[in-house]
Design a protein around this motif. Structure first.
Motif: not given
Length: 449
Positions: A375-376, A378-385, A422-425
């Motif tokens: 999950k982390a 996947l979040r990182r992938a969105v953060t890095l666009s 929208v939160s990450w979770d």
């Protein structure tokens, strides 16, 4: 006069910059790639040495009198082989492979051999690719390897379905080395999207171990399938590290060090942000296991340590300028060092005298940790666009209940900014769910396309 004085100064600056780059590149070792990763456990790394042994079995002419079986380690039962396919059986569309039912470990294994330097058909598979040529599940994959994976599934679909239904408690494992690792990884993706062809097998029963894999899928797919695909890399291995198209590598096979050095220079000049945002750039698939056995400025091999993670940035992006870059790619060395690493892990565990109940609890904790790490990532992938990190899938792996918000988020960073509330979770929960074993899997679509 001032101009004449300025030219030598400019040349000095360039020379110093080049010297600094060369110094940094020479000091970069394989240990730097995974120095911040966690240490792998016995439970998660246990399949690797025996799967390497099954890959070596594909090379054997007589499985009852093996030539490539190292002493010790996992012993193969010749009576458990279901089939062995050669180049003639696949008509050169895929490398040779075997299907083996491991009753001792409750595992159905399809293992695929690596590149045969004497076979033109293997080169044809590698050369059948251009960056951005083949799309799959919202990302890009290697065209030739995907075709080979489809060929294997067409040939063995009925056999695998019968085995899966006959042994409902067995896992289905795809594994391979080098060229075969890329085929195995993409075969796993194809099976995940065609589970009905294998009797609607559950996703949690499917897994892949790609040994020294070629870079075969875009970053969004590499991270998204980290719950079912695992890659194993030994120390300095060049193939998982070079983003050079495989056709360029093997066209320059007799000057491989030259092309690796040139690619190393080129990649150093490209900002990492640009690499991550290139949707066509291919990567080593899934969760990564890195076997580290050498240290900088020290001779010889040390007791191997296995580190693991689901990285997004820093995902084996730098070629290691090492005399072992090609030898670490050999399956025989990988099998040997993986077995050594596993033996050390098991010896340490026996020394600690961990009770059986605590081992089971550790396995459950490990599954949760892997889920959280996925999950982390996947979040990182969105953060890095990362492009299409949450692109909608035509294969039924994403939920449409969010009204298409996930696809708008994936289209670019500007779309993401409009959804900052929208939160990450909440975002992860919309797209993913936790299965019975604690792994995060993509939700099914509410209705087929």
């Amino acid at each position: 006069m001032s101009l004449a004085c300025g030219i030598p100064l400019l040349e000095c600056v360039y020379c110093l910059a080049c010297a600094r780059w060369a110094w940094k590149r020479c000091l970069h070792t394989a240990g730097h790639d995974s120095e911040n990763w966690g240490i792998a456990s016995v439970q998660e790394f246990e399949p690797v040495p025996r799967l390497c042994r099954l890959i070596l079995a594909v090379y054997e002419d007589d499985i009852r009198h093996p030539l490539w079986a190292p002493p010790g380690g996992y012993q193969i039962d010749p009576d458990w082989f279901i089939c062995r396919k050669t180049y003639e059986d696949t008509q050169g569309k895929a490398p040779p492979y075997v299907i083996y039912v491991d009753h001792k470990n409750a595992d159905i294994v399809l293992s695929i051999r690596g590149l045969n330097l004497a076979k033109e058909s293997d080169y044809a598979v590698l050369l059948d690719n251009k960056l951005g040529q083949r799309k799959f599940d919202g990302g890009y994959v290697h065209n030739g390897l995907l075709k080979a994976a489809g060929c294997v599934l067409d040939l063995e679909c009925e056999v695998l379905r019968d085995l899966v239904e006959k042994h409902p408690n067995y896992t289905l494992t795809f594994t391979g080395h080098s060229l075969g690792a890329g085929v195995a990884a993409l075969l796993t993706m194809v099976v995940v999207h065609n589970r009905d062809r294998l009797g609607n097998i559950e996703r949690k029963r499917i897994r892949c171990y790609a040994i020294a894999p070629a870079r075969c899928m875009s970053l969004n797919l590499a991270v998204r399938y980290a719950d079912v695909i695992n890659s194993v890399v030994l120390q300095d291995d060049f193939l998982p590290r070079t983003a050079t198209p495989l056709e360029d590598i093997f066209k320059s096979l007799f000057c491989l060090p030259c092309i690796l050095c040139l690619r190393c220079m080129r990649d150093t000049c490209i900002p990492e942000e640009m690499m991550l945002r290139d949707p066509r750039r291919l990567y080593a698939p899934g969760r990564l296991y890195h076997i580290v056995e050498r240290k900088p400025f020290r001779l010889g091999r040390f007791p191997p340590v296995v580190r693991t993670a689901v990285p997004v940035d820093g995902r084996f992006e730098h070629i290691v300028l090492s005399c072992n870059a090609t030898s670490d790619h050999a399956i025989i060395w990988i099998e040997r060092e993986a077995q050594r690493a596993l033996d050390l892990m098991m010896e340490k565990e026996r020394t600690m005298e961990i009770p059986a109940k605590q081992r089971m609890e550790r396995q459950e904790t490990l599954a949760r940790e892997h889920s959280e790490e996925h999950k982390a990532a996947l979040r990182r992938a969105v953060t890095l666009s990362v492009p299409h990190a949450y692109a909608p899938s035509p294969y039924g792996t994403f939920d449409e209940s969010d009204g298409g918000k996930s696809s708008r988020i994936a289209e670019g960073s500007s779309s993401w900014k409009s959804q900052q509330k929208v939160s990450w979770d909440e975002l992860i929960e919309r797209l993913f769910e936790e299965n019975e074993s604690g792994h995060m899997v993509l939700k099914k679509r509410s209705s087929p396309l």
